[in-house]
Structures are given as C-alpha cells and as structure tokens.
Scaffold this motif. Structure first.
Motif, short mmCIF file in Angstrom:
data_model
loop_
_atom_site.label_atom_id
_atom_site.label_comp_id
_atom_site.label_asym_id
_atom_site.label_seq_id
_atom_site.Cartn_x
_atom_site.Cartn_y
_atom_site.Cartn_z
N GLY A 128 0.15 5.25 4.41
CA GLY A 128 0.70 6.12 2.91
C GLY A 128 2.12 5.72 3.15
N ARG B 117 -1.73 11.64 8.31
CA ARG B 117 -1.60 11.92 7.16
C ARG B 117 -1.51 12.96 7.22
NH1 ARG B 117 -6.03 8.89 3.48
NH2 ARG B 117 -5.30 6.95 3.99
N GLN C 299 7.73 9.25 -1.27
CA GLN C 299 6.87 10.66 -2.42
C GLN C 299 7.60 10.16 -4.39
OE1 GLN C 299 3.80 11.25 -1.37
NE2 GLN C 299 4.25 11.14 -3.24
N GLY D 166 -8.46 2.96 4.87
CA GLY D 166 -6.84 3.78 4.58
C GLY D 166 -7.58 4.73 6.35
N GLU E 71 0.54 3.55 -1.74
CA GLU E 71 -0.19 5.32 -2.02
C GLU E 71 -1.25 5.32 -0.89
OE1 GLU E 71 -2.58 6.75 -5.90
OE2 GLU E 71 -2.06 4.70 -6.41
N PRO E 72 -1.59 6.55 -0.22
CA PRO E 72 -2.64 6.35 1.14
C PRO E 72 -3.63 4.93 0.95
CG PRO E 72 -1.68 8.55 0.63
CD PRO E 72 -1.01 7.67 -0.27
N ASN F 296 0.36 -1.24 -0.04
CA ASN F 296 0.03 0.06 -0.27
C ASN F 296 1.04 1.13 0.03
OD1 ASN F 296 -3.04 -0.16 0.19
ND2 ASN F 296 -2.24 -2.33 0.99
#
Ligand SMILES: [Zn+2]
Length: 564
Positions: free
Chosen positions: A69, A335, A344, A55, A48-49, A46
């Motif tokens: 994320g 987040r 990132q 999530g 990406e968030p 996972n």
C-alpha cells in the motif's frame, strides 16, 4: 538527447567538485560515513494495498503477514530514513497496474515516487510497455497523446532519472542515462541502471522499435569504469533482472541460480551493491564479486510489499564502501503504521477519478459470452480471447493463439457488471476483471509435433493417480479432435491450422501469454518454442479486439470436437 547531454555535463562538473573537495591529506582512521540505501522493485502501480496473496509476505517460518500500500510504504520510508539516505527503484513501477494507476498512464504512481523522494530508477520492461516516447513523457512530463492530461494538469514527470546503461538506439547511441551520481553524507554514490538484456522477449516489438538492449555485465562494467575515473568509488546497480526462489522469507537466500546471480558474480568489483527485480521474488543474498569480496544481491518481492534496506559504511578517505561492514535486510511494509497523509490523498484522488473512466465502453456484445467450458473443453469467452490474442500478434506472424483457462476470471455479461446497464456494453472495468493479470503475449515457433504435444499436455497424470485437465482456449485458426477414452499422450487427432492438417516437421507460430510460454500449468513443451517475440499485454489485446468487433456475438465454440 539535449537533456541527456546537459545532465551528463552537470554530472561531470559535480564529480570534478567531489575530486577537489576530497583531495585533503589523509588523516588517521577517520570514522566511516553511514549511508543507507532503500530500494524497491516491481511496484506495478499498486497504490491501494494489494489484495489476496499479492498483499501478503511469507516469513521465514512459513507464516505470512499483510503488506503493501503506497501510503504505508511512504510512512515506512520516512521511518527508515537516516541523515544520509538514498531511495532507489529497480524498475517495473508502472505498467501491468491496477485501474487507479493504469487509467492515468500510471501518472499517480510517478507522483507517488516523487512524493517519497526516489533518487533514481532503472528502466524495467514495463516502463516500455507503451513505447519509448511514453517513457520520455514519464521522465519529462507532458500530456498523453491519446487521452490528454486526465490526472495532473499538467503532468510534470519524474523528479528522478530513469537509467538504462544497456539501452541504445539502433545506431548504438545511448537511449537513456546510463548512470547518475547522488551525494550522501558528502560522498558521491554512483547509480547504474540496467534492464534485462532479454527485454525484447517480454515487450511488444512495436513498443521497442529502434531500441537495442545489450549485455548487462558489459554495460555495468563500462559505467563503473567511467564513474571510477570521475572519482566516484561507491557504486550501486539497479538491475531489472532477478532470480527465482524455492520459498524462504524476506531475508533468506533460497534462490535458484539464474541470470541475476550470474550478473552479480561477473560484474565489476567496483560495484558495491546490487538491487534486483523483475522476478517478483524476495531474497537477501551475499555474492562474491570477481575479486572475492562480498556484496548484497537483494530483491524485495513486488507491489510495494518490501523495502530492501542496505546500510553502507563508507571510508571517507577512499570514498568507497567497506564491504565487510555492509548490512542488508528486507523490511516488510506492514499496515500497522499511520498512512502517510500526502500519499493517502493522492491515492484517494486516483481511486475516485478512476471510477467513471473505468466505466468507459470498450465494446458491445449481443448476449452473455461465458467462460464456462462445454464438454469439449472449449468456452465461448475462451474463443474470443484466443481470437483477440491471435489478432494482436498477427504482425509477429502468429498463426495460432492458445490461452490458459485459469487466466479467464469472469464472464462477459450482457448486463454490464460495472456500468449496471443491460444493453450489451462492455466497460474497461469488465474487461479488466476478466483479464487482470497483465500477462505479456509472446509468439514462439513450434514444430507440428510440439504443437500436438502441447495439446496432449492438457491431460496430466498426477502422483495420486488422478488426471489434471486444463483445456487450453484457442483461436479460430486451430481445430482438433480428442478422445476421452484414448490413453493420455495420444488423445488428440485431426489437428488443423487454417484448415490444413498439421504435419510433425512443419513450423507454426504460436501465441500464448508469458505464463504459458514459461511452462505454466504444466505446459512444459511450450517452453521449447524458439524465436520468441514479445507482444501486447493480454488486457490490451482483449480491449482492442472488443473495440474492433462491436456487437460481438458468442462464437459457435466449434473448434474442439470431443469423441467418446
Ligand atoms: Zn520486469
């Protein structure tokens, strides 16, 4: 095996060095050494968030916060790091992953774990989804046999060791490192990794051919004894097995007594901390070891939403953790922090490069194949998925496949939703949208009476007097008739398998996903199945079927007959 021997050799040397370094005369109560352990589990690629409920983290008061994320997780790890910190994973970081990781054999996830400085990981069941050779490739690097190097050129592998103390070859020799030793604050910390002994029930038999999985406690104890003899007194277990909970926040301990608790209660008193996983639950429990001393049994949900933080105070004279001073908590990966720029960049690269590959054709269809059910309860797409799951488990002797309608999330459209073309192309992304949960197929043996009972459980009376209907989607080998006016529990008649009437005492090998065989959607009779054998992931079964059946037409949907 050469690498394994070399690592074990290096380990013996460092452990011997630790012995001589600490052979100094005892001093009066030297200050304990603070060591922080940060664990996570079941990350499942996972990067990406994660969206939706995947999530979010539920807090003790019942409210929830968004979490997860990779870039946020990396920042949280950096912020949590102290002078003496080790980072561990309890397994299932790869496999059953979103496209951005899955399309590259989860190489981006291994890179991410390298970036955040993971020190060791247990082998989870999903680390073996693609077989032992692929696990070795994840460890040591190299290009994938089927696709070559699509992400990293070349892929360098994990910088940390995969551990599996109870995983052996058929001849009994170890198939992975059982443990490793890290140093924190000058103290050796032994780390033992253990996948669940029931791994063969959740992994395809082909993927783990030639491998055996022994008792977790036995493996932990023999590794702990070796570490102890080498002078390593602080010992951590990364256990890829977990318990279920009845709600609770990240630091509650509302677990149902299960396999993880049993292991935590029985494992050697030499073990100071147990990080767990596999059940995707959040809990922070304290369990007494067989000598009556407390130690944490902790799990951090899944998908990188929580980090399990264990603060140890280690007595420099004994080099062992002072148990009464251990403090553990689960930290939410919120987040609201600045995403880590390195991670990132990696995530953006994976997402960008995945897009064109996601549009790769896996099959073609002649017209729309929809998930909508006909009055009988059967749907054309349900038929295709039933047939795909039967085909994927024929080698396990499967005669019938059943799947839950809730697991079919979209239609197969002649105009591809992802490729944007109206030529019957089915892309990998289309297939992924339809079967996104990465459930594992399992084949169990049911009696004819049990098979009938499963079909009767499609109609379940609710406490408020209504009836919940969940029509299973089935393979072409199964036919039956049902009557809506008959009483619940005796609606199904004329069941046949491969054209032969089903008899109550005969045995039938039935394939379903692990959600159903676990009794999901109220199909409790499926749980009574015996001789459970693991199979492929549902999505892989689906794409393989589409590839093998080009120009697939919607099935006639004539397997289920409804009367009145
Ligand atoms: Zn698992």
């Amino acid at each position: 095996m050469i690498v394994l021997a070399r690592r074990l050799g290096a380990l013996a040397v460092t452990a011997a060095a630790a012995l001589t370094l600490t052979g100094a005369p005892a001093q009066a109560s030297p200050a304990p050494i603070d060591v922080r352990l940060i664990g996570f589990n079941d990350f499942h690629g996972n990067l990406e968030p994660p969206a939706g409920s995947s999530g979010r983290v539920t807090l003790s008061d019942g409210t929830s916060v968004v979490a997860g994320g990779a870039a946020y997780l990396a920042t949280h790890v950096k912020q949590l790091r102290t002078k003496n910190t080790l980072v561990f994973s309890a397994g299932d970081n790869v496999g059953a992953s979103p496209l951005a990781s899955a399309l590259f054999h989860d190489e981006p996830t291994i890179d991410f774990m390298n970036d955040i400085g993971v020190n060791a990981s247990a082998v989870g069941n999903h680390e073996l989804d693609k077989g032992y050779q692929e696990l070795l490739r994840k460890q040591f690097g190299g290009c994938a046999e089927d696709t070559g190097c699509q992400f990293d050129q070349p892929f360098k592998g994990a910088k940390w060791p995969y551990l599996a103390a109870n995983m052996t070859f058929d001849n009994g020799l170890p198939a992975a490192l059982p443990f490793t030793v890290d140093f924190a604050g000058g103290v050796p910390v032994g780390v033992i990794g253990v996948p669940l002994k029931d791994l063969p029930s959740v992994t395809s038999a082909d993927a783990i051919k030639g491998l055996k999985f022994g008792d977790e406690v036995q493996a932990i104890n023999s590794s702990a004894d070796v570490l102890d003899r080498l002078g390593v007194k602080t010992i951590v277990v990364l256990l890829h097995q977990g318990d279920n909970t009845e709600g609770g926040g990240p630091d509650d301990c509302k677990t149902d007594p299960g396999p993880a608790l049993a292991i935590a209660q029985a494992a050697s008193p030499k073990v100071d901390v147990i990080f767990s996983g596999h059940s995707h639950q959040q809990y922070n429990c304290t369990v007494n070891d067989p000598a009556g001393n407390p130690r944490p049994l902790i799990q951090g949900a899944s998908f990188g939403r929580l980090l399990s933080v264990v603060d140890l105070k280690i007595d420099p004279r004994t080099r062992d953790a002072i148990r009464s001073k251990t403090v553990a908590h689960n930290e939410v990966v919120t987040r609201d922090v600045t995403p880590d720029p390195t991670v990132q960049t990696l995530v953006t690269k994976a997402v960008t490069q995945a897009a064109p590959i996601a549009n790769k054709a896996v099959g073609t269809i002649t017209s729309d194949i929809v998930a909508a059910q006909q009055p009988s309860g059967e749907s054309p797409l349900g038929d295709v998925i039933g047939d795909a799951q039967l085909a994927a488990t024929k080698s396990a002797g499967a005669q019938v496949a059943l799947t839950n309608p809730g697991g079919i999330r979209a239609d197969l459209n002649f105009k591809s939703a992802t490729a944007g073309v109206a030529d019957g192309t089915v892309t990998y992304a289309n297939a992924f949208t339809i079967q996104p949960f990465a459930n594992i197929l399992q084949t169990v043996t049911l009696t004819g009476a049990q098979l009938k009972a499963v079909l009767e459980q499609q109609w379940q009376p609710q406490p408020n007097g209504t009836v919940s209907t969940k029509m299973l989607q089935i393979s072409s080998s199964l036919h039956y008739t049902w009557s809506a006016s008959a009483p619940i529990g005796s609606r199904v008649t004329a069941i046949t398998v491969d054209g032969q009437p089903v008899t109550p005492d005969a045995s039938y090998k039935v394939t379903a996903n692990n959600f159903l065989t676990g009794g999901g959607d109220g199909f409790s009779v499926l749980k009574q199945g015996t001789g459970i054998v693991g199979g492929a992931i549902d999505l892989d079964a689906f794409t393989a079927y589409l590839t093998a059946h080009q120009n697939l037409a919607p099935p006639a949907a004539d397997r289920v007959t409804r009367t009145s």
